[in-house]
Design an enzyme around this catalytic site. Sequence first.
Site, PDB file in Angstrom:
ATOM      1  N   ARG A  58       0.804  -1.234   0.000  1.00 12.82           N
ATOM      2  CA  ARG A  58       0.000   0.000   0.000  1.00 12.82           C
ATOM      3  C   ARG A  58       0.835   1.282   0.000  1.00 12.82           C
ATOM      4  O   ARG A  58       0.343   2.344   0.338  1.00 12.82           O
ATOM      5  CB  ARG A  58      -0.998   0.012   1.172  1.00 12.82           C
ATOM      6  N   ASN A 103      -1.037  17.919 -21.090  1.00 10.08           N
ATOM      7  CA  ASN A 103      -1.331  16.884 -22.083  1.00 10.08           C
ATOM      8  C   ASN A 103      -1.418  17.436 -23.504  1.00 10.08           C
ATOM      9  O   ASN A 103      -1.912  16.742 -24.404  1.00 10.08           O
ATOM     10  CB  ASN A 103      -2.639  16.172 -21.728  1.00 10.08           C
ATOM     11  N   LYS A 109       6.559  22.562 -14.575  1.00  9.24           N
ATOM     12  CA  LYS A 109       5.744  21.409 -14.185  1.00  9.24           C
ATOM     13  C   LYS A 109       5.472  21.409 -12.684  1.00  9.24           C
ATOM     14  O   LYS A 109       4.362  21.117 -12.247  1.00  9.24           O
ATOM     15  CB  LYS A 109       6.412  20.097 -14.594  1.00  9.24           C
ATOM     16  N   ARG A 151      -3.630  21.064 -14.615  1.00  8.31           N
ATOM     17  CA  ARG A 151      -2.609  20.076 -14.973  1.00  8.31           C
ATOM     18  C   ARG A 151      -2.911  19.402 -16.318  1.00  8.31           C
ATOM     19  O   ARG A 151      -1.998  18.933 -17.002  1.00  8.31           O
ATOM     20  CB  ARG A 151      -2.471  19.021 -13.868  1.00  8.31           C
ATOM     21  N   HIS A 202      -0.938   9.765 -27.991  1.00 11.41           N
ATOM     22  CA  HIS A 202      -1.201   8.442 -27.414  1.00 11.41           C
ATOM     23  C   HIS A 202      -1.919   7.545 -28.412  1.00 11.41           C
ATOM     24  O   HIS A 202      -1.713   6.324 -28.422  1.00 11.41           O
ATOM     25  CB  HIS A 202      -2.027   8.585 -26.135  1.00 11.41           C
ATOM     26  N   GLU A 241      -4.807  16.371 -11.544  1.00  5.71           N
ATOM     27  CA  GLU A 241      -5.298  16.715 -12.875  1.00  5.71           C
ATOM     28  C   GLU A 241      -6.796  16.985 -12.900  1.00  5.71           C
ATOM     29  O   GLU A 241      -7.521  16.548 -13.801  1.00  5.71           O
ATOM     30  CB  GLU A 241      -4.929  15.611 -13.878  1.00  5.71           C
ATOM     31  N   LYS A 287       2.937  11.076 -11.636  1.00  5.05           N
ATOM     32  CA  LYS A 287       2.099  10.212 -12.467  1.00  5.05           C
ATOM     33  C   LYS A 287       2.838   8.899 -12.683  1.00  5.05           C
ATOM     34  O   LYS A 287       3.944   8.876 -13.211  1.00  5.05           O
ATOM     35  CB  LYS A 287       1.820  10.866 -13.818  1.00  5.05           C
ATOM     36  N   HIS A 320       7.559   8.167 -27.652  1.00  2.50           N
ATOM     37  CA  HIS A 320       6.531   9.021 -27.064  1.00  2.50           C
ATOM     38  C   HIS A 320       6.689  10.476 -27.507  1.00  2.50           C
ATOM     39  O   HIS A 320       5.711  11.120 -27.905  1.00  2.50           O
ATOM     40  CB  HIS A 320       6.602   8.931 -25.534  1.00  2.50           C
ATOM     41  N   GLU A 346       8.837  17.373 -25.525  1.00  2.00           N
ATOM     42  CA  GLU A 346       8.235  17.754 -24.238  1.00  2.00           C
ATOM     43  C   GLU A 346       8.769  19.108 -23.769  1.00  2.00           C
ATOM     44  O   GLU A 346       8.045  19.875 -23.132  1.00  2.00           O
ATOM     45  CB  GLU A 346       8.506  16.679 -23.185  1.00  2.00           C
ATOM     46  N   HIS A 386      -0.924  15.190 -26.455  1.00  2.00           N
ATOM     47  CA  HIS A 386      -0.902  13.807 -25.994  1.00  2.00           C
ATOM     48  C   HIS A 386      -2.125  12.997 -26.423  1.00  2.00           C
ATOM     49  O   HIS A 386      -2.033  11.781 -26.578  1.00  2.00           O
ATOM     50  CB  HIS A 386      -0.763  13.766 -24.467  1.00  2.00           C
TER      51      HIS A 386
END
Length: 354
Positions: free
Chosen positions: A118, A242, A224, A238, A249, A234, A140, A262, A182, A245
């Site tokens: 956990r 993206n 960031k 935030r 993606h 997000e 993330k 990427h 990026e 993206h």
Amino acid sequence: MATLQLDLAERSYPIYIDSHLLTSGDLLSQHIRGKRVCIVTNDVVAALYLEQLQLQLTDFDVDVIILPDGEAQKSLANFERIMSHLLANTHGRDSTLIALGGGVIGDITGFAAACYQRGIDFIQIPTTLLSQVDSSVGGKTAVNHPLGKNMIGAFYQPKAVIIDINSLSSLPAREFAAGMAEVIKYGILGDAAFFDWLEQNQEQIKSADKDTLIAMIERCCQCKADIVSADETEAGIRALLNLGHTFGHAIEAEMGYGNWLHGEAVATGMVLAAKLAVQLNLLEVSELRRIEDLLSSFNLPLSAPESMGFDSFIKHMRRDKKNVAGKLRLIVPHAIGQAVMHDDISEDMLQQIL
């Protein structure tokens, strides 16, 4: 050494940026609370930097997991492999995972840290430009699924991010270029002055001038950190990170993870978002040309794969994590330095540019 702080109350942590940090044992050890450490890396990075790192950890009980290289390795199977290793080697809640590698290693190690018993501590030591300016900062963590990238994961913050720019010297040119996508993204989404700076310092960046690289990476990490501090999970601002993206993606998932890097997919995605903005009279054509020119100067692709048409894109875009109530939400540049989330863009509009 540049030192930043990502402020998240009790989950705050430092980001260190300099050369030779992989050989700075005191810096690393101050963020390890127990005696057990497990390094997760891949076979390419291990051959270059694992021994250096282990020499800084002689006061700890260290074991190592070495995964194959590549985006395809960010999988549930390798997540289970890490879990099994930690259990078989009786790691406890006072153990620390160290992610030594690029975005794939950082993401899967962070997700493992979030889930094992956990939640246990982990430290990011990113070795690619893309991971140094983006994926290592912000918490993330995830693995990929054949139906979607980063669909299985958690928001889980590291204890520290240690960025040694010397690791960039071993990075293939294609990987460095992917990281620049990026970097350029930060300028487009909210920092016009940084975009100008990138245009003016292209040659210093390409020649890997130390001070230029540190300044560039620090600017990205600060941007960031500021956004994540304001919106960790997000729920709002935030999502602007993206930019490119949603399209990117889709390219990665359709073409097979790793066939397009990427950053390459994000570069193309940002161009598609900018073309959409031009079509909607939200962005000047001259701004689109500047974006294309800067991406192109780092040998990044500007067009989607010829095999991908509208149907190929939309099946993946409908699964995007930003979507709400089945409605597409896209990040669209209105100007260099200003991006806005839109939920009013129909599939018919997308079909015209795809």
